[in-house]
Motif scaffolding. Sequence first.
Motif, PDB file in Angstrom:
ATOM      1  N   VAL A  36       0.834  -1.203   0.000  1.00  0.00           N
ATOM      2  CA  VAL A  36       0.000   0.000   0.000  1.00  0.00           C
ATOM      3  C   VAL A  36       0.870   1.255   0.000  1.00  0.00           C
ATOM      4  CG1 VAL A  36      -1.680   1.329   1.314  1.00  0.00           C
ATOM      5  CG2 VAL A  36      -1.959  -1.133   1.090  1.00  0.00           C
ATOM      6  N   LYS A  37       1.913   1.251   0.823  1.00  0.00           N
ATOM      7  CA  LYS A  37       2.831   2.397   0.854  1.00  0.00           C
ATOM      8  C   LYS A  37       3.526   2.581  -0.490  1.00  0.00           C
ATOM      9  CE  LYS A  37       4.233   1.845   5.727  1.00  0.00           C
ATOM     10  NZ  LYS A  37       5.428   1.631   6.551  1.00  0.00           N
ATOM     11  N   LEU A  38       3.953   1.446  -1.063  1.00  0.00           N
ATOM     12  CA  LEU A  38       4.670   1.507  -2.333  1.00  0.00           C
ATOM     13  C   LEU A  38       3.774   2.021  -3.448  1.00  0.00           C
ATOM     14  CD1 LEU A  38       7.406   0.889  -3.595  1.00  0.00           C
ATOM     15  CD2 LEU A  38       6.581  -1.413  -4.083  1.00  0.00           C
ATOM     16  N   ALA A  39       2.514   1.613  -3.420  1.00  0.00           N
ATOM     17  CA  ALA A  39       1.569   2.108  -4.414  1.00  0.00           C
ATOM     18  C   ALA A  39       1.394   3.617  -4.289  1.00  0.00           C
ATOM     19  CB  ALA A  39       0.223   1.414  -4.250  1.00  0.00           C
ATOM     20  N   ALA A  40       1.340   4.117  -3.041  1.00  0.00           N
ATOM     21  CA  ALA A  40       1.215   5.556  -2.824  1.00  0.00           C
ATOM     22  C   ALA A  40       2.439   6.293  -3.359  1.00  0.00           C
ATOM     23  CB  ALA A  40       1.029   5.843  -1.341  1.00  0.00           C
ATOM     24  N   LEU A  41       3.623   5.692  -3.161  1.00  0.00           N
ATOM     25  CA  LEU A  41       4.842   6.298  -3.696  1.00  0.00           C
ATOM     26  C   LEU A  41       4.852   6.275  -5.219  1.00  0.00           C
ATOM     27  CD1 LEU A  41       7.708   4.847  -1.439  1.00  0.00           C
ATOM     28  CD2 LEU A  41       7.156   7.264  -1.737  1.00  0.00           C
ATOM     29  N   GLY A  42       4.408   5.134  -5.779  1.00  0.00           N
ATOM     30  CA  GLY A  42       4.568   4.896  -7.204  1.00  0.00           C
ATOM     31  C   GLY A  42       3.920   5.913  -8.099  1.00  0.00           C
ATOM     32  N   PHE A  43       2.735   6.403  -7.732  1.00  0.00           N
ATOM     33  CA  PHE A  43       2.030   7.326  -8.607  1.00  0.00           C
ATOM     34  C   PHE A  43       2.694   8.701  -8.674  1.00  0.00           C
ATOM     35  CE2 PHE A  43      -1.330   4.187  -8.332  1.00  0.00           C
ATOM     36  CZ  PHE A  43      -1.841   4.231  -9.607  1.00  0.00           C
ATOM     37  N   GLY A  44       3.611   8.985  -7.738  1.00  0.00           N
ATOM     38  CA  GLY A  44       4.289  10.271  -7.787  1.00  0.00           C
ATOM     39  C   GLY A  44       5.739  10.167  -8.202  1.00  0.00           C
ATOM     40  N   LEU A  45       6.198   8.956  -8.554  1.00  0.00           N
ATOM     41  CA  LEU A  45       7.599   8.769  -8.900  1.00  0.00           C
ATOM     42  C   LEU A  45       7.878   9.125 -10.356  1.00  0.00           C
ATOM     43  CD1 LEU A  45       8.413   5.332  -7.209  1.00  0.00           C
ATOM     44  CD2 LEU A  45       9.139   7.602  -6.436  1.00  0.00           C
ATOM     45  N   LYS A  46       9.120   9.499 -10.609  1.00  0.00           N
ATOM     46  CA  LYS A  46       9.580   9.740 -11.972  1.00  0.00           C
ATOM     47  C   LYS A  46      10.986   9.163 -12.104  1.00  0.00           C
ATOM     48  CE  LYS A  46      11.282  14.342 -10.690  1.00  0.00           C
ATOM     49  NZ  LYS A  46      11.187  15.794 -10.938  1.00  0.00           N
ATOM     50  N   PRO A  47      11.437   8.860 -13.321  1.00  0.00           N
ATOM     51  CA  PRO A  47      12.788   8.317 -13.496  1.00  0.00           C
ATOM     52  C   PRO A  47      13.843   9.312 -13.020  1.00  0.00           C
ATOM     53  CG  PRO A  47      11.482   8.040 -15.488  1.00  0.00           C
ATOM     54  CD  PRO A  47      10.702   8.953 -14.597  1.00  0.00           C
ATOM     55  N   SER A  48      14.943   8.802 -12.501  1.00  0.00           N
ATOM     56  CA  SER A  48      16.030   9.669 -12.056  1.00  0.00           C
ATOM     57  C   SER A  48      16.726  10.295 -13.257  1.00  0.00           C
ATOM     58  CB  SER A  48      17.052   8.868 -11.240  1.00  0.00           C
ATOM     59  OG  SER A  48      17.833   8.065 -12.113  1.00  0.00           O
ATOM     60  N   ALA A  49      17.591  11.262 -12.981  1.00  0.00           N
ATOM     61  CA  ALA A  49      18.329  11.931 -14.053  1.00  0.00           C
ATOM     62  C   ALA A  49      19.214  10.967 -14.818  1.00  0.00           C
ATOM     63  CB  ALA A  49      19.174  13.065 -13.462  1.00  0.00           C
ATOM     64  N   ALA A  50      19.659   9.888 -14.158  1.00  0.00           N
ATOM     65  CA  ALA A  50      20.556   8.937 -14.807  1.00  0.00           C
ATOM     66  C   ALA A  50      19.838   8.053 -15.811  1.00  0.00           C
ATOM     67  CB  ALA A  50      21.247   8.075 -13.752  1.00  0.00           C
ATOM     68  N   GLY A  51      18.508   7.953 -15.701  1.00  0.00           N
ATOM     69  CA  GLY A  51      17.774   7.070 -16.592  1.00  0.00           C
ATOM     70  C   GLY A  51      18.033   5.612 -16.255  1.00  0.00           C
ATOM     71  N   GLY A  52      17.759   4.720 -17.197  1.00  0.00           N
ATOM     72  CA  GLY A  52      17.997   3.296 -16.986  1.00  0.00           C
ATOM     73  C   GLY A  52      19.423   2.921 -17.348  1.00  0.00           C
ATOM     74  N   GLN A  53      19.943   1.895 -16.650  1.00  0.00           N
ATOM     75  CA  GLN A  53      21.329   1.493 -16.857  1.00  0.00           C
ATOM     76  C   GLN A  53      21.443  -0.020 -16.950  1.00  0.00           C
ATOM     77  OE1 GLN A  53      23.665   3.804 -17.243  1.00  0.00           O
ATOM     78  NE2 GLN A  53      22.288   5.514 -16.739  1.00  0.00           N
TER      79      GLN A  53
END
Length: 312
Positions: A250-267
């Motif tokens: 439940v906490k992770l779901a709350a975090l997930g909707f406001g998350l964005k990729p970091s400046a580094a992108g995928g690696q």
Amino acid sequence: MCLVVAVGYYAYEVYSFTQTIGQSKVIKTREASSEVAAAPKADIPIWGGTERVNILLMGVDSRELRPDELPRSDSMMLVSIDPTTKTYNLFSILRDTYVRIPDHGRARINTALSQGGPELAMQTVSNFTGLTVSNYVVTDFEGFKSLIDAVGGVEIDVEKDMEYRDPTDKGMYDIDLKKGLQHLDGNQSLQYVRFRHDAMSDYTRTERQRKLLLALSDQMKSGMTLIQLPSILESVQPYIQTNLSTVDMVKLAALGFGLKPSAAGGQQLPPMGLFQESSRGGSVLIPDVESVQQFVQEKLNQTTPDPAPATP
């Protein structure tokens, strides 16, 4: 009254989902060996927390396995979430990376799951990346397809024509995609992330996996509504397994909707230049583990985007 019934229905669906998702239905779990103690459970922080959350995502191909046999991980991705900056880093781990697997000697990193289950896989990835990994999510082909279909598919620019005839399952997992921007359903998305017949083989495949996961994240944040939630949970529940608790999800779901990729992108791990190719036991990648861990920390702390690759 209708509102009370609706709220009760959604609460029941979420509760039912979280109570069954941890059961051993995708893979069997095994007790960790003496050298592989169960990782301490990392509580998912509330919004505004400071501790990173590292979750190992594993895709498996469970076809043609014996009942008592564990699969190798067909794909491994590590998501590192920073709740302070509300960003996440996505690391693809090349499955032919040759590392030390606790209590099992050196082998390809994707064999850790088959040798000791999720606990051993998490410990192996922790030792490789230098990050504490104590949560996992594992799914199989059908779970991946169900999730994509449940959110309505994803839009992907397929880089080239992709074709492959799978000798198993009477063509069920054949790959036949055409180049161009298109909306992929679950089956087509699975074809896209499985295709590996490129000059760069697994390097390009993991890049496609990150690309699709980012597209899926955008699709879920922009298109998913509360009304869709029960059907999404019901469709993926039989195919997903995790050690995340109900409260943590439940906490992770709350975090997930406001998350964005970091400046580094995928690696990709290990990145180019930090491994040597070897033919021992087949073609494997021998990483410079200390440099890989330094690379991971640099990407976690990066605040400006990586420059875009030059176009030919």
